[in-house]
Scaffold this motif. Structure first.
Motif, PDB file in Angstrom:
ATOM      1  N   ARG A 177      34.587  59.776  21.893  1.00  0.00           N
ATOM      2  CA  ARG A 177      34.012  58.987  20.794  1.00  0.00           C
ATOM      3  C   ARG A 177      35.051  58.039  20.218  1.00  0.00           C
ATOM      4  N   GLY A 178      36.288  58.489  20.124  1.00  0.00           N
ATOM      5  CA  GLY A 178      37.352  57.623  19.623  1.00  0.00           C
ATOM      6  C   GLY A 178      37.590  56.427  20.515  1.00  0.00           C
ATOM      7  N   ALA A 179      37.530  56.631  21.828  1.00  0.00           N
ATOM      8  CA  ALA A 179      37.692  55.520  22.754  1.00  0.00           C
ATOM      9  C   ALA A 179      36.571  54.505  22.595  1.00  0.00           C
ATOM     10  N   GLN A 180      35.369  55.000  22.334  1.00  0.00           N
ATOM     11  CA  GLN A 180      34.231  54.108  22.114  1.00  0.00           C
ATOM     12  C   GLN A 180      34.428  53.296  20.832  1.00  0.00           C
ATOM     13  N   VAL A 181      34.877  53.961  19.762  1.00  0.00           N
ATOM     14  CA  VAL A 181      35.117  53.253  18.499  1.00  0.00           C
ATOM     15  C   VAL A 181      36.218  52.209  18.673  1.00  0.00           C
ATOM     16  N   LEU A 182      37.279  52.577  19.385  1.00  0.00           N
ATOM     17  CA  LEU A 182      38.357  51.621  19.662  1.00  0.00           C
ATOM     18  C   LEU A 182      37.798  50.384  20.348  1.00  0.00           C
ATOM     19  N   ALA A 183      36.996  50.593  21.389  1.00  0.00           N
ATOM     20  CA  ALA A 183      36.426  49.469  22.137  1.00  0.00           C
ATOM     21  C   ALA A 183      35.513  48.620  21.258  1.00  0.00           C
TER      22      ALA A 183
END
Length: 203
Positions: A177-183
């Motif tokens: 989920r963090g990677a998605q938010v970063l993107a």
């Protein structure tokens, strides 16, 4: 800007976007396809941009490591680049002056090839002291100020760092989920970058 956008989308031509980074880019602890490069590519394609994100993330890499492998990373002939390094320089206590020299060399190498570039900043851990933190952050802001052609994204982990719900147990690396938010947070800056790709450079 409109011409650049047309070049990125016209006739199904694919734009190659290099992401030169460390374990954050490499998706440490994540399954294949869950890391930031894959998430960024999916978001861009959902918006109609034919972009392939080249994952040049190496876990543990410092800016010196990124500098040393820049030529190798450029072998895929990217049309644009994201430079997302610096976190390991801080974790290893390397000097901001060393980091500045390495980032300068990387940015110079990309500029010499007319590759539009986004520089993603980092922040130093607070345990290294306020003075180190100020000097560390200043490297990114000063490089960006001196290079108006850069797209500058001040903090790679904006909206992710410090949130237990978005990070793995080590509190350093984003979870899926963090990677998605970063993107998602980086997407507007990345689209600005892609709009600078010349039409003739894609494909």
């Amino acid at each position: 800007m409109l011409a650049g956008t047309g070049g990125a989308r016209a006739q199904g031509r694919e734009v190659r976007l290099l992401m030169l980074g460390d374990s954050i880019t490499a998706g440490y602890g994540l399954a294949r396809g869950e890391g930031p490069p894959a998430r960024i590519e999916a978001l861009l394609r959902a918006k109609g941009r034919q972009v392939r994100v080249l994952d040049a993330g190496v876990s543990g890499d410092t800016t010196a490591g990124g500098r040393a492998r820049l030529e190798w990373a450029l072998a895929d002939r990217p049309n644009a680049a994201i430079v997302a390094l610096g976190g390991n320089d801080a974790l290893r206590g390397l000097t901001p002056q060393q980091m500045r020299a390495n980032l300068t060399a990387i940015l110079d190498g990309l500029a010499a090839r007319d590759i539009p570039t986004l520089l993603a900043g980092m922040m130093a851990p607070p345990n290294l002291g306020a003075e180190y933190g100020r000097e560390f952050t200043a490297v990114f802001t000063e490089l960006a100020a001196a290079r108006p052609q850069l797209v500058f994204y001040p903090f790679l982990l904006e909206g992710v760092a410090g949130d237990p719900a978005l990070n793995q147990a080590d509190r350093i690396h984003p979870n899926p989920r963090g990677a998605q938010v970063l993107a998602e947070r980086m997407l507007p800056a990345i689209e600005t970058l892609l709009d600078r790709v010349a039409p003739s450079a894609s494909g």
